[in-house]
Design an enzyme around this catalytic site. Structure first.
Site, short mmCIF file in Angstrom:
data_model
loop_
_atom_site.label_atom_id
_atom_site.label_comp_id
_atom_site.label_asym_id
_atom_site.label_seq_id
_atom_site.Cartn_x
_atom_site.Cartn_y
_atom_site.Cartn_z
N SER A 1 33.87 28.25 37.83
CA SER A 1 34.89 28.56 38.83
C SER A 1 35.21 30.04 38.79
O SER A 1 35.80 30.54 37.83
CB SER A 1 36.15 27.73 38.55
OG SER A 1 37.25 28.29 39.24
N GLU B 1 29.05 30.83 47.06
CA GLU B 1 29.61 31.50 48.25
C GLU B 1 28.82 32.76 48.57
O GLU B 1 28.52 33.04 49.74
CB GLU B 1 31.09 31.85 48.00
CG GLU B 1 31.72 32.54 49.20
CD GLU B 1 33.11 33.09 48.90
OE1 GLU B 1 33.86 32.45 48.14
OE2 GLU B 1 33.43 34.16 49.44
N THR C 1 35.58 35.72 48.29
CA THR C 1 37.00 35.37 48.48
C THR C 1 37.76 35.23 47.17
O THR C 1 38.99 35.22 47.17
CB THR C 1 37.13 34.04 49.23
OG1 THR C 1 36.42 33.04 48.50
CG2 THR C 1 36.61 34.14 50.64
N CYS D 1 41.07 35.70 49.15
CA CYS D 1 41.90 34.75 49.89
C CYS D 1 43.31 34.68 49.32
O CYS D 1 43.58 35.12 48.20
CB CYS D 1 41.24 33.37 49.88
SG CYS D 1 41.35 32.56 48.28
N HIS E 1 32.14 26.18 49.48
CA HIS E 1 31.69 27.57 49.34
C HIS E 1 30.84 28.06 50.49
O HIS E 1 30.49 29.24 50.55
CB HIS E 1 30.91 27.72 48.02
CG HIS E 1 31.66 27.17 46.85
ND1 HIS E 1 31.40 25.94 46.30
CD2 HIS E 1 32.71 27.68 46.17
CE1 HIS E 1 32.25 25.73 45.31
NE2 HIS E 1 33.06 26.74 45.22
N CYS F 1 35.33 26.12 53.38
CA CYS F 1 36.71 26.59 53.54
C CYS F 1 36.78 27.52 54.75
O CYS F 1 35.93 28.41 54.90
CB CYS F 1 37.17 27.33 52.29
SG CYS F 1 38.83 28.05 52.50
S1 SF4 Z 1 39.92 29.64 46.71
FE1 SF4 Z 1 40.37 30.55 48.70
S2 SF4 Z 1 38.40 30.65 49.76
FE2 SF4 Z 1 38.16 29.23 48.02
S3 SF4 Z 1 38.59 27.22 48.89
FE3 SF4 Z 1 40.54 28.01 48.11
S4 SF4 Z 1 41.51 29.01 49.87
FE4 SF4 Z 1 39.35 28.73 50.36
#
Ligand code: SF4
Length: 422
Positions: free
Chosen positions: A335, A239, A277, A307, A187, A209
């Site tokens: 989550s 995040e 994201t 994302c 995050h 990420c």
């Molecule tokens: S959910 Fe999206 S931002 Fe989060 S780790 Fe997976 S690809 Fe990366």
């Protein structure tokens, strides 16, 4: 398949069961040596746990030698040759007996043929796979102890698995000794955390990420041109904390349209926005529209920062939700992208949608009258948990499994170069 009542038959368990400890059959072994598998064991275990029992799973040996009605060694139920459900408990365990009867009765009452519609894509995304691989490699290759700041990804099964390999999860760096190895979670972290790690000479391996790193870079770019930056996201999420930390006080968090109305900025002509994201597209679009109405010169990313993995899982669920009586989302409560999937299913008009860590959290009452179950998993949930859930549901009658794939994901993020072997 009609529901049946739990029947008392003799059983033997080659071990000593403590009161309130109940053996849930993963297989029923008959005296003649034949074995019936019991796919619903996870469901029964979960119900027993909710009733205050301690369920164990294993093979339950049915012992005809005890004679009809001689249930002093336990309780077992066989529904038919293809579906087995059975539990065993200590002879004098009256609460155990009652709980066993309640649990079996509850699940037997919802035995029926069903269709399971699998959304695809689902479960692990590239960023999560990379973060897990980072921790696995660091634990394997570096001197212990290896610390991980915050949950590497928001899934308790993943965290438990990595803990079993030796990773030590901490909330903040003050729990990490000077000079030790620490992994930053997927995050991301704020610059202040990076500075503290550098000051204390921690051996940092960054599993952030790349798509979160991109949002941090956007934040710095917008701040550098003098804009007030609005971050659309959820307060308290790891995040969001990391992104806000790029410029404490200069990045403003809004969570919904109502909060946009309360915003006050220095120069309404110089406002940019970013998004977490893992938000839902439809909800975020409404907040962006509200921002654009208040600040017509609003600038931001080309679309938003949601994302590809969150987008794809939402689209896949949207494609099946309309034909489902119930949607189950596999994922942990913290989550964000999993939570958004549950909300999306409800917005699509599904009668009920639930977030579960695994099959043990499914409740029998959710399945009453349900013939079509939609099944998906958030980006931080292991795909095996989906397979296990399908198996568990197949213990309640014949299941027809269909998969609806809306897009095929090919994204791969490689681990940081410091971890790549020559
Ligand atoms: S959910 Fe999206 S931002 Fe989060 S780790 Fe997976 S690809 Fe990366």
């Amino acid at each position: 398949m009609p529901a049946a009542s739990p029947a008392l038959v003799p059983a033997a368990y080659p071990g000593c069961l403590q009161p309130r400890t109940i053996l849930v059959a993963e297989a029923l072994r008959h005296p003649d040596g034949t074995t019936v598998s019991c796919p619903a064991a996870a469901l029964i275990s979960g119900e027993l746990h909710r009733l205050g029992m301690r369920p164990l799973r294993g093979t339950l040996h049915l012992d005809a030698a005890c004679g009809p009605g001689a249930d002093s060694t336990g309780l077992a139920v066989v529904l038919d040759g293809s579906i087995g459900m059975g539990v065993g408990f200590a002879e004098r365990d009256r609460p155990g007996r009652l709980a066993a009867q309640l649990a079996l009765g509850a699940w037997l009452s919802v035995v029926a043929p069903r269709t399971i519609r699998l959304a695809a894509p689902r479960a692990f995304c590239a960023g999560v796979e990379r973060a897990i691989e980072v921790v696995e490699r660091v634990v394997r290759d570096r001197e212990p102890p290896v610390y991980v700041r915050r949950q590497i990804v928001h899934n308790r099964h993943v965290v438990a698995e990595l803990e079993s390999r030796g990773a030590i999860f901490v909330e903040e760096l003050d729990a990490v000794p000077d000079g030790a190895t620490v992994v930053f979670s997927a995050h991301g972290v704020s610059p202040a955390v990076r500075e503290e790690a550098a000051r204390r000479r921690l051996d940092v391996v960054d599993a952030t990420c790349p798509l979160v790193t991109k949002v941090h870079a956007e934040a710095r770019r917008y701040l550098a041109r003098g804009d007030t930056v609005i971050l659309i996201g959820h307060a308290g999420h790891d995040e969001v904390e990391g992104t806000l930390g790029e410029a404490p006080g200069r990045i403003r968090l809004v969570q919904d349209v109502a909060e946009v109305a309360r915003l006050r900025v220095e120069d309404p002509a110089r406002v940019s926005y970013l998004t977490q994201t893992t938000l839902a597209h439809d909800e975020t679009a409404a907040v962006v529209d509200a921002l654009r109405t208040r600040y017509p010169t609003l600038r931001g990313p080309r679309a938003d920062d949601i994302c590809y993995a969150s987008t794809n899982r939402q689209e896949a669920l949207r494609a099946i939700a309309g034909s489902c009586d119930l949607v189950l989302v596999i994922g942990s409560a913290n989550s964000a992208n999993s939570q958004r999937l549950v909300e999306l299913a409800m917005r699509q008009g599904v009668a009920a949608a639930h977030l579960v860590d695994d099959a043990t959290q499914i409740r029998p009452e959710w399945l009453a009258g349900v013939r079509t179950v939609g099944l998906t998993a958030g980006a931080s949930a292991p795909p095996q948990l989906v397979t296990d859930t399908v198996t568990a549901l197949s213990g309640l009658g014949a299941v027809t499994v269909t998969e609806h794939e809306t897009t095929r994901e090919t994204v791969i993020f490689s681990v940081p170069s410091v971890l790549r072997r020559p």
